[in-house]
Design an enzyme around this catalytic site. Sequence first.
Site, short mmCIF file in Angstrom:
data_model
loop_
_atom_site.label_atom_id
_atom_site.label_comp_id
_atom_site.label_asym_id
_atom_site.label_seq_id
_atom_site.Cartn_x
_atom_site.Cartn_y
_atom_site.Cartn_z
N TYR A 59 26.48 25.59 56.86
CA TYR A 59 26.18 24.12 56.61
C TYR A 59 25.29 23.59 57.39
O TYR A 59 25.39 23.55 58.49
CB TYR A 59 27.64 23.63 56.83
N TYR A 123 26.69 20.20 64.33
CA TYR A 123 26.11 21.18 63.74
C TYR A 123 25.68 22.50 64.92
O TYR A 123 26.12 23.60 64.79
CB TYR A 123 24.68 20.89 63.14
N LYS A 127 27.71 26.01 65.14
CA LYS A 127 26.99 27.23 65.19
C LYS A 127 26.94 28.19 66.62
O LYS A 127 27.26 29.43 66.54
CB LYS A 127 25.36 26.92 65.14
#
Length: 283
Positions: A59, A123, A127
Amino acid sequence: MRILITGGYGQLGTALQQVMKSEELLPTDSDTMDITDEAQVAKVFAEFKPEFLVHGAAYTNVDGCEENPDLARKVNAEGTKILAEACKGAGIPMVYISTDYVFDGNFSAPILESQLTAPLSVYGETKLAGEIATREIAGGYVLRTSWVYGEGNNFVRTMLSLSEKMDEIKVVSDQVGRPTYALDLAKAIYDVVLKLPEAGIYNVTGDGEVISWADFAREIFNIAGKSTKVTDITTEEYLSDKQDRKIAPRPKYSALDLTKSKAVGTTLAEWKNSLKSYIGHAA
């Protein structure tokens, strides 16, 4: 070699299919293998029997991750963990594509793989969780990259499109890094697949000078022969008219040190040369 590719039809997946066309590939997307569904992953592994996994699915909407943190964690962290467990069970190597967003950007020289991570955004956090799962479960390869462009929507195409309508474009100048052509990243990944260097973290981006997004836009226009003027603005100025949205903080310095990747023979290209090739192809 049977190679399973997640995110098989995005910018990187498309490039991987081109670079690895001599191998037996199974590119997947969320319709053909939902990486957050353990049963689906197990079924694909059982049927295809991959010998290598390249995990590029994620994503990647950085601002969207701020608005949908649960989805970001499910895809980027939990999905990667499921894949790492599957690779461990199958006894196969795994390459996980990560990002400069695992750092806070408080650097003044290219960032080594060993530097302490400190993500600023959801994010980046998710990750990084994927990195940890890849290394702890599968003992795999983490390839960190930045500013990727290729087939589909990206910064280069956006700038070229805007240049057809605007005489002047304002672009952020206080965020710096190096651009990466998806085709070059795919070649570097294939090097890892074929050469199997020591497992661990490797930085893989375009080589060459460190630039700002504004500099990048200028180079795009210069190569494409556009007369559009680029005006430098700060990140704060850019965000001033976006108060109604959740905007993820970006690292100010994103250039990654490439010494380790070069030492193991990974193919790395000068970003300016790759940009010329890409714009020539796009035209």
